[in-house]
Motif scaffolding. Sequence first.
Motif, PDB file in Angstrom:
ATOM      1  N   LEU A   1     -11.395 -18.812  42.029  1.00  0.00           N
ATOM      2  CA  LEU A   1     -12.722 -18.913  42.620  1.00  0.00           C
ATOM      3  C   LEU A   1     -12.639 -19.108  44.125  1.00  0.00           C
ATOM      4  O   LEU A   1     -11.881 -19.947  44.603  1.00  0.00           O
ATOM      5  CB  LEU A   1     -13.508 -20.076  42.029  1.00  0.00           C
TER       6      LEU A   1
ATOM      7  N   VAL B   1     -15.124 -20.380  46.979  1.00  0.00           N
ATOM      8  CA  VAL B   1     -16.371 -21.140  47.068  1.00  0.00           C
ATOM      9  C   VAL B   1     -16.805 -21.169  48.523  1.00  0.00           C
ATOM     10  O   VAL B   1     -16.002 -21.424  49.413  1.00  0.00           O
ATOM     11  CB  VAL B   1     -16.173 -22.583  46.564  1.00  0.00           C
TER      12      VAL B   1
ATOM     13  N   ARG C   1     -21.858 -21.545  46.638  1.00  0.00           N
ATOM     14  CA  ARG C   1     -21.866 -20.262  45.933  1.00  0.00           C
ATOM     15  C   ARG C   1     -20.444 -19.961  45.498  1.00  0.00           C
ATOM     16  O   ARG C   1     -19.490 -20.341  46.168  1.00  0.00           O
ATOM     17  CB  ARG C   1     -22.373 -19.154  46.850  1.00  0.00           C
ATOM     18  N   PHE C   2     -20.292 -19.238  44.397  1.00  0.00           N
ATOM     19  CA  PHE C   2     -18.987 -18.964  43.826  1.00  0.00           C
ATOM     20  C   PHE C   2     -18.754 -17.470  43.698  1.00  0.00           C
ATOM     21  O   PHE C   2     -19.662 -16.736  43.308  1.00  0.00           O
ATOM     22  CB  PHE C   2     -18.871 -19.603  42.438  1.00  0.00           C
ATOM     23  N   VAL C   3     -17.533 -17.049  44.004  1.00  0.00           N
ATOM     24  CA  VAL C   3     -17.123 -15.662  43.819  1.00  0.00           C
ATOM     25  C   VAL C   3     -15.777 -15.691  43.118  1.00  0.00           C
ATOM     26  O   VAL C   3     -14.823 -16.292  43.620  1.00  0.00           O
ATOM     27  CB  VAL C   3     -16.997 -14.913  45.165  1.00  0.00           C
TER      28      VAL C   3
ATOM     29  N   SER D   1     -19.693 -12.032  41.689  1.00  0.00           N
ATOM     30  CA  SER D   1     -20.459 -13.116  42.291  1.00  0.00           C
ATOM     31  C   SER D   1     -21.414 -13.726  41.272  1.00  0.00           C
ATOM     32  O   SER D   1     -21.761 -13.093  40.289  1.00  0.00           O
ATOM     33  CB  SER D   1     -21.260 -12.575  43.477  1.00  0.00           C
ATOM     34  N   ASP D   2     -21.839 -14.967  41.572  1.00  0.00           N
ATOM     35  CA  ASP D   2     -22.795 -15.635  40.677  1.00  0.00           C
ATOM     36  C   ASP D   2     -24.135 -15.032  40.844  1.00  0.00           C
ATOM     37  O   ASP D   2     -24.964 -14.935  41.378  1.00  0.00           O
ATOM     38  CB  ASP D   2     -22.788 -17.136  40.897  1.00  0.00           C
TER      39      ASP D   2
END
Length: 84
Positions: free
Chosen positions: A46, A48, A58-60, A83-84
Amino acid sequence: MKLKIFLPTRIFLETDAASVTATALNGSFGLRPNHIDFVSALAPGLLVYRATDESEERFVAIDRGVLIKQGHEVRVTVRNAISD
């Protein structure tokens, strides 16, 4: 900082970020705007980031890749990202 995530065929993400956290082959690290210039091989995991205009992280999810922090720009190149 300007965060850009590149895939082989397109730019996946381009945003202003207040902080970025990622996982290298030897562990996690964090970047802030005045961090020294930096290059790292990334492990799958991840990435972040916190956008400058938002309070939430946000997370990718990313594949192996390379992160380059130069000046006020963070460039990440990976094969795959979600992506989220």
